[in-house]
Design a protein around this motif. Structure first.
Motif, short mmCIF file in Angstrom:
data_model
loop_
_atom_site.label_atom_id
_atom_site.label_comp_id
_atom_site.label_asym_id
_atom_site.label_seq_id
_atom_site.Cartn_x
_atom_site.Cartn_y
_atom_site.Cartn_z
N ALA A 119 48.69 28.95 48.36
CA ALA A 119 49.31 30.11 49.31
C ALA A 119 48.17 30.44 50.27
O ALA A 119 46.98 30.63 49.99
N ASP A 120 48.80 30.87 51.57
CA ASP A 120 47.84 31.37 52.41
C ASP A 120 48.16 33.05 52.50
O ASP A 120 49.21 33.52 52.40
N LEU A 121 46.90 33.75 52.29
CA LEU A 121 46.98 35.10 51.81
C LEU A 121 46.02 35.88 52.81
O LEU A 121 45.34 35.35 53.47
N PHE A 122 46.15 37.34 52.98
CA PHE A 122 45.31 37.92 53.47
C PHE A 122 44.73 38.92 52.28
O PHE A 122 45.45 39.35 51.31
N VAL A 172 37.51 39.72 45.41
CA VAL A 172 38.45 39.52 46.48
C VAL A 172 39.85 40.15 45.90
O VAL A 172 40.00 40.02 44.79
N THR A 173 40.11 41.14 46.62
CA THR A 173 41.54 41.86 46.27
C THR A 173 42.77 41.18 47.01
O THR A 173 42.63 41.21 48.40
N ILE A 174 43.66 40.92 46.36
CA ILE A 174 45.26 40.49 46.79
C ILE A 174 46.03 41.21 46.53
O ILE A 174 46.09 41.90 45.42
N ARG A 175 47.22 41.28 47.35
CA ARG A 175 48.54 41.81 46.51
C ARG A 175 48.97 41.01 45.18
O ARG A 175 48.78 39.76 45.26
N PHE A 176 49.76 41.67 44.62
CA PHE A 176 49.78 40.98 43.27
C PHE A 176 50.82 39.70 43.51
O PHE A 176 51.54 39.70 44.07
N ARG A 177 50.24 38.46 42.76
CA ARG A 177 51.19 37.31 42.73
C ARG A 177 50.91 36.72 41.31
O ARG A 177 49.73 36.97 40.71
N THR A 189 48.80 48.97 37.96
CA THR A 189 49.99 49.51 38.52
C THR A 189 50.97 48.05 38.88
O THR A 189 52.05 48.27 39.31
N GLY A 190 50.33 46.87 39.09
CA GLY A 190 51.16 45.69 39.34
C GLY A 190 51.06 45.27 40.70
O GLY A 190 51.90 44.75 41.14
N ARG A 191 50.43 46.07 41.36
CA ARG A 191 50.39 46.14 42.86
C ARG A 191 49.50 45.11 43.55
O ARG A 191 49.74 44.26 44.63
N TYR A 192 48.09 45.10 42.76
CA TYR A 192 46.97 44.23 43.44
C TYR A 192 46.67 43.36 42.08
O TYR A 192 46.68 43.62 41.03
N ILE A 193 45.72 42.34 42.46
CA ILE A 193 44.83 41.80 41.79
C ILE A 193 43.65 41.69 42.38
O ILE A 193 43.13 41.45 43.46
N ARG A 194 42.51 42.00 41.62
CA ARG A 194 41.05 42.13 41.91
C ARG A 194 40.34 40.84 41.22
O ARG A 194 40.53 40.63 40.07
N CYS A 195 39.86 39.94 42.17
CA CYS A 195 39.18 38.75 41.49
C CYS A 195 37.75 38.78 41.52
O CYS A 195 37.30 39.07 42.59
N LEU A 196 37.04 38.63 40.64
CA LEU A 196 35.46 38.68 40.55
C LEU A 196 35.25 36.96 40.87
O LEU A 196 35.36 36.32 40.01
N CYS A 197 34.63 36.80 41.99
CA CYS A 197 34.31 35.56 42.20
C CYS A 197 32.57 35.04 42.37
O CYS A 197 32.01 35.99 42.56
#
Length: 111
Positions: free
Chosen positions: A38-41, A66-71, A98-106
């Motif tokens: 997926a291409d994401l912002f 990196v924080t993205i909208r939930f997927r 809240t199920g709105r975002y995912i934060r990824c530690l990279c």
């Protein structure tokens, strides 16, 4: 971070989510690689550079958040491509439950 609001206007980095692939190579082994999913912002925030284990003088990788909208299905082992940079996901979690975002530690490999 409970109760905190993430400003969606800060999701300004174009990233590609890549998932790991593996398959048979026809000779009894496996071929490993990644496929774009997926291409994401995303909101990309730099972390600290860390020295290599047991050397103390080289800085071979950097930490990024990196924080993205939930997927669904974003897990450790996947990675983000940010231009020519590769950010390996080590941990992925819901920062405010809240199920709105995912934060990824990279971890970014590199010089």
């Amino acid at each position: 971070m409970a109760g905190a609001t993430i400003d969606a206007g800060r999701f300004r980095h174009a990233v590609v989510l890549e998932r790991p692939l593996s398959g048979a190579d026809g000779a009894g082994g496996t071929i490993a690689g990644f496929a774009a999913e997926a291409d994401l912002f995303a909101l990309v925030e730099p972390g600290a550079a860390e020295p290599a284990e047991d050397t103390g003088f080289a800085l071979p990788y950097r930490r990024m958040a990196v924080t993205i909208r939930f997927r669904p299905g974003v897990t450790a082992g996947s990675r983000f491509r940010l231009g020519d940079r590769l950010l390996d996901i080590e941990h992925a979690f819901d920062p405010d439950e809240t199920g709105r975002y995912i934060r990824c530690l990279c971890r970014e490999e590199g010089p």
